[in-house]
Design a protein around this motif. Structure first.
Motif, PDB file in Angstrom:
ATOM      1  N   UNK A   5     -13.454  -8.040  -1.046  1.00  0.00           N
ATOM      2  CA  UNK A   5     -13.973  -7.462  -2.070  1.00  0.00           C
ATOM      3  C   UNK A   5     -12.921  -7.719  -3.452  1.00  0.00           C
ATOM      4  N   UNK A   6     -12.801  -6.847  -4.322  1.00  0.00           N
ATOM      5  CA  UNK A   6     -11.950  -7.010  -5.455  1.00  0.00           C
ATOM      6  C   UNK A   6     -10.625  -6.547  -4.860  1.00  0.00           C
ATOM      7  N   UNK A   7      -9.618  -7.299  -5.620  1.00  0.00           N
ATOM      8  CA  UNK A   7      -8.199  -7.053  -5.351  1.00  0.00           C
ATOM      9  C   UNK A   7      -7.594  -6.633  -6.557  1.00  0.00           C
ATOM     10  N   UNK A   8      -7.224  -5.307  -6.564  1.00  0.00           N
ATOM     11  CA  UNK A   8      -6.549  -4.751  -7.712  1.00  0.00           C
ATOM     12  C   UNK A   8      -4.946  -4.979  -7.668  1.00  0.00           C
ATOM     13  N   UNK A   9      -4.306  -5.009  -8.767  1.00  0.00           N
ATOM     14  CA  UNK A   9      -2.941  -5.185  -8.735  1.00  0.00           C
ATOM     15  C   UNK A   9      -2.123  -3.817  -8.587  1.00  0.00           C
ATOM     16  N   UNK A  10      -0.971  -3.824  -8.079  1.00  0.00           N
ATOM     17  CA  UNK A  10      -0.459  -2.618  -7.802  1.00  0.00           C
ATOM     18  C   UNK A  10       0.727  -2.429  -9.182  1.00  0.00           C
ATOM     19  N   UNK A  46      17.133  -6.438  -5.487  1.00  0.00           N
ATOM     20  CA  UNK A  46      15.739  -6.957  -6.230  1.00  0.00           C
ATOM     21  C   UNK A  46      15.524  -5.661  -7.131  1.00  0.00           C
ATOM     22  N   UNK A  47      16.367  -5.244  -8.049  1.00  0.00           N
ATOM     23  CA  UNK A  47      16.032  -4.073  -8.719  1.00  0.00           C
ATOM     24  C   UNK A  47      15.671  -4.550  -9.990  1.00  0.00           C
ATOM     25  N   UNK A  48      15.806  -5.917 -10.561  1.00  0.00           N
ATOM     26  CA  UNK A  48      15.390  -6.568 -11.653  1.00  0.00           C
ATOM     27  C   UNK A  48      14.019  -6.659 -11.891  1.00  0.00           C
ATOM     28  N   UNK A  49      13.435  -6.625 -13.142  1.00  0.00           N
ATOM     29  CA  UNK A  49      12.248  -6.640 -13.322  1.00  0.00           C
ATOM     30  C   UNK A  49      11.210  -7.889 -12.686  1.00  0.00           C
ATOM     31  N   UNK A  50      12.012  -9.143 -12.557  1.00  0.00           N
ATOM     32  CA  UNK A  50      11.359 -10.198 -12.017  1.00  0.00           C
ATOM     33  C   UNK A  50      11.098  -9.904 -10.566  1.00  0.00           C
ATOM     34  N   UNK A  51      12.027  -9.507  -9.825  1.00  0.00           N
ATOM     35  CA  UNK A  51      11.791  -9.144  -8.303  1.00  0.00           C
ATOM     36  C   UNK A  51      10.572  -7.967  -8.159  1.00  0.00           C
ATOM     37  N   UNK A  52      11.065  -6.894  -8.968  1.00  0.00           N
ATOM     38  CA  UNK A  52      10.157  -5.958  -8.936  1.00  0.00           C
ATOM     39  C   UNK A  52       8.596  -6.448  -9.135  1.00  0.00           C
ATOM     40  N   UNK A  53       8.543  -7.152 -10.039  1.00  0.00           N
ATOM     41  CA  UNK A  53       6.908  -7.817 -10.292  1.00  0.00           C
ATOM     42  C   UNK A  53       6.618  -8.323  -8.993  1.00  0.00           C
ATOM     43  N   UNK A  54       7.530  -9.335  -8.294  1.00  0.00           N
ATOM     44  CA  UNK A  54       7.099 -10.106  -7.227  1.00  0.00           C
ATOM     45  C   UNK A  54       6.793  -9.229  -6.038  1.00  0.00           C
ATOM     46  N   UNK A  55       7.427  -7.935  -6.106  1.00  0.00           N
ATOM     47  CA  UNK A  55       7.127  -7.007  -4.930  1.00  0.00           C
ATOM     48  C   UNK A  55       5.819  -6.323  -5.302  1.00  0.00           C
ATOM     49  N   UNK A  56       5.589  -6.065  -6.357  1.00  0.00           N
ATOM     50  CA  UNK A  56       4.066  -5.418  -6.728  1.00  0.00           C
ATOM     51  C   UNK A  56       3.014  -6.576  -6.220  1.00  0.00           C
ATOM     52  N   UNK A  57       3.484  -7.629  -6.648  1.00  0.00           N
ATOM     53  CA  UNK A  57       2.114  -8.699  -6.149  1.00  0.00           C
ATOM     54  C   UNK A  57       2.122  -8.973  -4.879  1.00  0.00           C
ATOM     55  N   UNK A  58       3.232  -9.014  -4.007  1.00  0.00           N
ATOM     56  CA  UNK A  58       3.124  -9.062  -2.554  1.00  0.00           C
ATOM     57  C   UNK A  58       2.568  -7.569  -1.985  1.00  0.00           C
ATOM     58  N   UNK A  59       2.573  -6.476  -2.853  1.00  0.00           N
ATOM     59  CA  UNK A  59       2.089  -5.249  -2.154  1.00  0.00           C
ATOM     60  C   UNK A  59       0.666  -5.197  -2.210  1.00  0.00           C
ATOM     61  N   UNK A 143      -2.698 -18.360 -20.187  1.00  0.00           N
ATOM     62  CA  UNK A 143      -2.655 -17.590 -21.398  1.00  0.00           C
ATOM     63  C   UNK A 143      -3.730 -16.439 -21.204  1.00  0.00           C
ATOM     64  N   UNK A 144      -3.275 -14.908 -21.264  1.00  0.00           N
ATOM     65  CA  UNK A 144      -4.015 -14.172 -21.187  1.00  0.00           C
ATOM     66  C   UNK A 144      -4.538 -13.905 -19.709  1.00  0.00           C
ATOM     67  N   UNK A 145      -4.095 -14.437 -18.709  1.00  0.00           N
ATOM     68  CA  UNK A 145      -4.670 -14.187 -17.391  1.00  0.00           C
ATOM     69  C   UNK A 145      -3.400 -14.447 -16.640  1.00  0.00           C
ATOM     70  N   UNK A 146      -2.657 -13.163 -16.226  1.00  0.00           N
ATOM     71  CA  UNK A 146      -1.404 -13.450 -15.577  1.00  0.00           C
ATOM     72  C   UNK A 146      -1.740 -13.475 -14.063  1.00  0.00           C
ATOM     73  N   UNK A 147      -0.918 -13.406 -13.122  1.00  0.00           N
ATOM     74  CA  UNK A 147      -1.342 -13.528 -11.817  1.00  0.00           C
ATOM     75  C   UNK A 147      -2.011 -12.329 -11.230  1.00  0.00           C
ATOM     76  N   UNK A 150      -5.819 -12.622 -11.417  1.00  0.00           N
ATOM     77  CA  UNK A 150      -5.931 -13.650 -10.423  1.00  0.00           C
ATOM     78  C   UNK A 150      -5.974 -13.233  -8.930  1.00  0.00           C
ATOM     79  N   UNK A 151      -5.790 -11.997  -8.702  1.00  0.00           N
ATOM     80  CA  UNK A 151      -5.462 -11.654  -7.235  1.00  0.00           C
ATOM     81  C   UNK A 151      -6.652 -11.906  -6.487  1.00  0.00           C
ATOM     82  N   UNK A 152      -7.768 -11.573  -6.705  1.00  0.00           N
ATOM     83  CA  UNK A 152      -9.194 -11.782  -5.944  1.00  0.00           C
ATOM     84  C   UNK A 152      -9.233 -13.201  -5.689  1.00  0.00           C
ATOM     85  N   UNK A 153      -9.182 -14.056  -6.705  1.00  0.00           N
ATOM     86  CA  UNK A 153      -9.339 -15.499  -6.378  1.00  0.00           C
ATOM     87  C   UNK A 153      -8.159 -15.975  -5.620  1.00  0.00           C
TER      88      UNK A 153
END
Length: 237
Positions: A5-10, A46-59, A143-147, A150-153
């Motif tokens: 289905x559709x994958x939503x970002x955490x 992994x408290x920094x913003x870069x790693x926190x974003x990675x964890x949200x993507x993986x989640x 541009x205007x389309x972050x990861x 693109x999660x569903x794709x």
């Protein structure tokens, strides 16, 4: 694909997937230890913003593949790099049973020494290692389309890659079995030829021994006859 289905970002990690439990528990332990000791090496990794974003993507990906009963887990690897020290990196491993995929996020602010390659222009999600018959795939912030958008794709592409990898592994296993069978047949043929060679050699050896025995008997017969002739001559004398 209908299961995905559709994958939503955490948006946050307030209710993380179980695949993040191990890494988040370690971070929580380090956070508590740092609050007590105050030592910098006890700080969370992994408290920094870069790693926190990675964890949200993986989640988000873990939650998506959970609908298909695929096992997903976030883990870290450690590399000591001269001039940088120990580098900690996050990975996501998705296990489909017969095959597994390994993902990581490449940050453009990381150094080439840390990444082992030239940093990308934008945050990049990569699956695979680029070696073997199946090259790696990657998706980047646009541009205007972050990861996150693109999660569903990405999820569908990962599912197709898993199927492709499983089919490839099955074909390679089948080819390996054919190669082993041909090798076994060659071994059996070589063993048969060697046994036949030994059998013929044994027959030839027996024939040679028989000829030598006949020659020895003939020689003994001649000697015996010579002795009888000598005895007769002696008696006449």
């Amino acid at each position: 694909l209908s299961l995905i289905g559709r994958v939503s970002a955490t948006r946050d990690l307030s209710r993380p997937h179980i695949g993040l439990s191990r890494i988040l528990r370690r971070e929580s332990d380090r956070r508590a230890k740092f609050a007590t000791s105050g030592w910098s090496f006890d700080q969370p990794l992994f408290d920094g913003p870069v790693h926190q974003r990675q964890l949200r993507l993986f989640n988000s990906l873990c939650t998506a593949f959970d609908r298909m009963s695929a096992k997903a887990e976030v883990y870290e690897d450690q590399h000591w790099i001269q001039g940088l020290g120990t580098v900690h990196r996050l990975h996501l491993r998705i296990d489909f049973g017969a095959c597994s995929l390994d993902l990581r996020v490449l940050d453009p602010k990381s150094s080439a020494k840390e990444l082992g390659e030239k940093p990308p222009r934008a945050a990049t999600l990569r699956v695979g290692n680029g070696r073997g018959d199946i090259p790696f795939e990657e998706w980047c912030d646009g541009d205007g389309c972050p990861l996150e958008q693109q999660l569903t794709t990405i999820t569908r592409a990962l599912l197709y890659r898993a199927e492709k990898t499983q089919r490839h592994d099955a074909e390679r296993h089948y080819e390996w079995r054919l190669e082993r069978r041909q090798e076994r047949l060659k071994q059996l043929e070589a063993q048969r030829l060697e046994a036949e060679r030994k059998r013929l050699a044994a027959i030839e050896a027996r024939r040679k021994k028989l000829r030598e025995d006949i020659k020895a008997l003939a020689q003994d017969a001649r000697v015996a006859q010579d002795i009888r002739d000598m005895v007769e001559r002696l008696e006449l004398h």
